[in-house]
Design a protein around this motif. Structure first.
Motif, PDB file in Angstrom:
ATOM      1  N   PHE A 148       0.813  -1.080   0.072  1.00 19.95           N
ATOM      2  CA  PHE A 148      -0.054  -0.086  -0.048  1.00 19.95           C
ATOM      3  C   PHE A 148       0.911   1.306   0.194  1.00 19.95           C
ATOM      4  CE2 PHE A 148      -2.331  -3.459   2.006  1.00 19.95           C
ATOM      5  CZ  PHE A 148      -3.485  -3.536   1.447  1.00 19.95           C
ATOM      6  N   VAL A 149       0.418   2.258  -0.543  1.00 22.36           N
ATOM      7  CA  VAL A 149       0.990   3.463  -0.638  1.00 22.36           C
ATOM      8  C   VAL A 149       0.042   4.708  -0.490  1.00 22.36           C
ATOM      9  CG1 VAL A 149       2.980   2.855  -2.405  1.00 22.36           C
ATOM     10  CG2 VAL A 149       0.875   3.577  -3.222  1.00 22.36           C
ATOM     11  N   CYS A 150       0.584   5.883  -0.139  1.00 18.36           N
ATOM     12  CA  CYS A 150      -0.197   7.180   0.084  1.00 18.36           C
ATOM     13  C   CYS A 150       0.497   8.203  -0.781  1.00 18.36           C
ATOM     14  CB  CYS A 150      -0.541   7.474   1.332  1.00 18.36           C
ATOM     15  SG  CYS A 150       0.877   7.779   2.617  1.00 18.36           S
ATOM     16  N   PHE A 151      -0.452   9.162  -1.223  1.00 18.04           N
ATOM     17  CA  PHE A 151      -0.289  10.178  -1.852  1.00 18.04           C
ATOM     18  C   PHE A 151      -0.785  11.817  -1.053  1.00 18.04           C
ATOM     19  CE2 PHE A 151      -0.730   6.849  -4.840  1.00 18.04           C
ATOM     20  CZ  PHE A 151       0.503   6.821  -5.139  1.00 18.04           C
ATOM     21  N   PRO A 152       0.029  12.245  -0.419  1.00 21.15           N
ATOM     22  CA  PRO A 152      -0.557  13.512   0.446  1.00 21.15           C
ATOM     23  C   PRO A 152      -0.833  14.647  -0.652  1.00 21.15           C
ATOM     24  CG  PRO A 152       1.534  13.393   0.811  1.00 21.15           C
ATOM     25  CD  PRO A 152       1.290  12.315   0.032  1.00 21.15           C
ATOM     26  N   LYS A 153      -1.741  15.412  -0.546  1.00 15.08           N
ATOM     27  CA  LYS A 153      -2.000  16.705  -1.581  1.00 15.08           C
ATOM     28  C   LYS A 153      -1.126  17.665  -1.110  1.00 15.08           C
ATOM     29  CE  LYS A 153      -6.717  14.603  -1.812  1.00 15.08           C
ATOM     30  NZ  LYS A 153      -8.196  14.555  -1.455  1.00 15.08           N
ATOM     31  N   TRP A 154      -0.013  17.964  -1.669  1.00 20.42           N
ATOM     32  CA  TRP A 154       0.961  18.906  -1.672  1.00 20.42           C
ATOM     33  C   TRP A 154       0.799  19.705  -3.096  1.00 20.42           C
ATOM     34  CZ3 TRP A 154       5.803  16.022   0.528  1.00 20.42           C
ATOM     35  CH2 TRP A 154       5.344  15.628   1.699  1.00 20.42           C
ATOM     36  N   GLY A 155      -0.336  19.678  -3.897  1.00 15.79           N
ATOM     37  CA  GLY A 155      -0.095  20.261  -5.125  1.00 15.79           C
ATOM     38  C   GLY A 155      -0.159  19.534  -6.359  1.00 15.79           C
ATOM     39  N   ASP A 156       0.155  18.358  -6.357  1.00 14.58           N
ATOM     40  CA  ASP A 156      -0.040  17.396  -7.255  1.00 14.58           C
ATOM     41  C   ASP A 156      -1.473  17.184  -7.572  1.00 14.58           C
ATOM     42  OD1 ASP A 156       2.834  17.223  -7.780  1.00 14.58           O
ATOM     43  OD2 ASP A 156       3.073  15.560  -6.885  1.00 14.58           O
ATOM     44  N   ASP A 157      -1.707  16.420  -8.731  1.00 12.48           N
ATOM     45  CA  ASP A 157      -2.946  16.131  -9.035  1.00 12.48           C
ATOM     46  C   ASP A 157      -3.269  14.768  -8.457  1.00 12.48           C
ATOM     47  OD1 ASP A 157      -5.423  15.511 -10.099  1.00 12.48           O
ATOM     48  OD2 ASP A 157      -4.863  15.197 -12.089  1.00 12.48           O
ATOM     49  N   VAL A 158      -3.793  14.755  -7.122  1.00 12.99           N
ATOM     50  CA  VAL A 158      -3.968  13.379  -6.574  1.00 12.99           C
ATOM     51  C   VAL A 158      -5.234  12.826  -6.715  1.00 12.99           C
ATOM     52  CG1 VAL A 158      -4.074  12.440  -4.457  1.00 12.99           C
ATOM     53  CG2 VAL A 158      -2.041  13.934  -4.726  1.00 12.99           C
ATOM     54  N   LYS A 159      -5.537  12.037  -7.525  1.00 12.49           N
ATOM     55  CA  LYS A 159      -6.820  11.130  -7.928  1.00 12.49           C
ATOM     56  C   LYS A 159      -7.265  10.430  -6.818  1.00 12.49           C
ATOM     57  CE  LYS A 159      -6.598  11.580 -12.683  1.00 12.49           C
ATOM     58  NZ  LYS A 159      -5.481  12.550 -12.955  1.00 12.49           N
ATOM     59  N   PHE A 160      -6.326   9.801  -5.907  1.00 11.29           N
ATOM     60  CA  PHE A 160      -6.828   9.056  -4.921  1.00 11.29           C
ATOM     61  C   PHE A 160      -5.576   9.021  -3.801  1.00 11.29           C
ATOM     62  CE2 PHE A 160      -6.364   6.319  -8.590  1.00 11.29           C
ATOM     63  CZ  PHE A 160      -5.137   5.619  -8.245  1.00 11.29           C
ATOM     64  N   THR A 161      -5.770   9.268  -2.516  1.00 12.93           N
ATOM     65  CA  THR A 161      -4.697   9.513  -1.571  1.00 12.93           C
ATOM     66  C   THR A 161      -4.069   8.181  -0.896  1.00 12.93           C
ATOM     67  OG1 THR A 161      -3.833  11.098   0.320  1.00 12.93           O
ATOM     68  CG2 THR A 161      -6.092   9.971   0.340  1.00 12.93           C
ATOM     69  N   VAL A 162      -5.039   7.190  -1.193  1.00 14.52           N
ATOM     70  CA  VAL A 162      -4.305   5.881  -0.730  1.00 14.52           C
ATOM     71  C   VAL A 162      -4.716   5.047  -1.685  1.00 14.52           C
ATOM     72  CG1 VAL A 162      -4.607   3.915   1.008  1.00 14.52           C
ATOM     73  CG2 VAL A 162      -4.808   6.240   1.804  1.00 14.52           C
ATOM     74  N   ALA A 163      -3.414   3.973  -1.921  1.00 13.24           N
ATOM     75  CA  ALA A 163      -3.563   3.054  -3.098  1.00 13.24           C
ATOM     76  C   ALA A 163      -3.108   1.741  -2.525  1.00 13.24           C
ATOM     77  CB  ALA A 163      -3.046   3.708  -4.434  1.00 13.24           C
TER      78      ALA A 163
END
Length: 364
Positions: free
Chosen positions: A37-52
């Motif tokens: 599992f990975v995550c993508f915080p919303k820091w300005g990128d186009d985050v379509k889902f924050t957990v994957a």
């Protein structure tokens, strides 16, 4: 005439697990069954889902897309901006939601710790926090667990604030009762004399308007000992490693001043983002200034186990059941906010792994 001059020596054998061509990842965790599992915080990128979940070489929103579509009418049950994901070794994925996109003040009621059942892929528990715990400056960064204490175990979370006090947040998982420890204390605070240097250059906030300020982040990296009795932690902008007894952290009758005197200093380990403990008691820590990974042994001795030019900001670590150390490499220091608004990151970001011959530390 062709002169071959001596060059810096690189070492450590990595395998590429996944390349990221979209948003920048920060967190990674590998479950006891090998799910990643990975995550993508919303820091300005186009985050379509924050957990994957990485499944079949693809990123799938986890546990589903709906949960990843944050709604202000349902901040407790949807993911807003996730900084960290941790599989606990016994069937649960824990999701740490900062609720602070772009490092804003946390959205009221949105900062939380969420337990997702890995068998049913559904949310089992949500722990939200009071205003005494989540300050307007709080940034929830990383979390470790011990299920051998209390009726349902305890969680320990770092507050890596850039503007306010850092802290260790202690959560009783039975009651949901949470409280701050070492809040604003020197060991959880940025080192005021530390000047980070990455890729040969000083790292500092460099804004679009030309103004600059020092880069300062509080307690970030966190690791728990094999027996659960010691918590290791470090501020992001510091080269120092600290530890404290988890029993003392949980004991609210110990005043802060006395608690501070119980912090132990382990010396310089390099400037780290992520840390993790293996079953043999070794603590693994990144060194983002030197594109390296360190191993800190139980006796305090340290060894550099990897030094590689591709380790452009080793962020979060996880140890899988395959005895590999997994690391997210995300070029965090090349973000636009450090370069007068110019984004210098080069895709892909990567998830790498190296064989360490050690299982993850148990939590139960």
């Amino acid at each position: 005439m062709n002169f071959m001059l001596p060059m810096e020596k690189y070492f450590g054998k990595f395998e590429l697990v996944h390349s990221f061509y979209g948003a920048m990842p920060t967190g990674v965790t590998v479950s006891e069954t090998g799910r990643i599992f990975v995550c993508f915080p919303k820091w300005g990128d186009d985050v379509k889902f924050t957990v994957a979940e990485i499944a079949g070489g693809q990123l799938q929103p986890y546990p589903n897309l709906e949960t990843n579509l944050a709604t202000l009418t349902n901040v407790a049950m949807t993911f807003i901006s996730v900084q960290s994901v941790v599989a606990d070794g016994r069937g649960t994925l824990w999701v740490l939601d900062t609720a602070a996109p772009n490092f804003s003040e946390p959205i009221k009621g949105g900062a939380k710790l969420v337990a997702v059942d890995l068998q049913t892929n559904t949310i089992r528990n949500v722990y939200t926090f009071t205003e005494e715990v989540i300050l307007p400056t709080t940034y929830l960064n990383d979390v470790r667990f011990d299920f051998r204490v209390g009726k349902a175990g305890y969680a320990y979370i770092t507050d890596s604030s850039s503007k306010g006090p850092g802290a260790i947040i202690v959560v009783d998982l039975e009651t949901g009762n949470a409280f701050r420890r070492l809040s604003g204390a020197p060991p959880t605070s940025p080192d005021p004399y530390f000047l980070p240097k990455v890729e040969g250059k000083i790292l500092m906030n460099r804004n679009k308007d030309g103004s600059t300020s020092p880069f300062r982040l509080a307690s970030d990296g966190i690791a728990i000992s094999v027996d659960g009795k010691t918590l290791f932690f470090c501020p992001l902008t510091s080269r120092h490693l600290f530890s404290i007894s988890t029993e003392a952290l949980r004991d609210r009758t110990i005043p802060e001043k006395e608690l501070l005197s119980r912090v132990e200093y382990w010396g310089e380990k390099g400037a780290s983002d992520g840390m993790i403990t293996g079953a043999k008691g070794n603590v693994y820590a990144g060194d983002y200034e030197n594109n390296s990974i360190r191993k800190i042994m139980p006796n305090g001795n340290m060894e550099t186990i990897a030094h590689d030019p591709r380790l452009l900001w080793p962020d979060t670590f996880s140890i899988g059941p395959d005895q590999y150390l997994y690391v997210i490499v995300n070029q965090l220091h090349r973000q636009a906010r450090f370069h007068y608004g110019r984004d210098l990151r080069e895709k892909p970001y990567s998830l790498l792994r190296m064989d360490i011959g050690e299982m993850p530390a148990p939590t139960f």
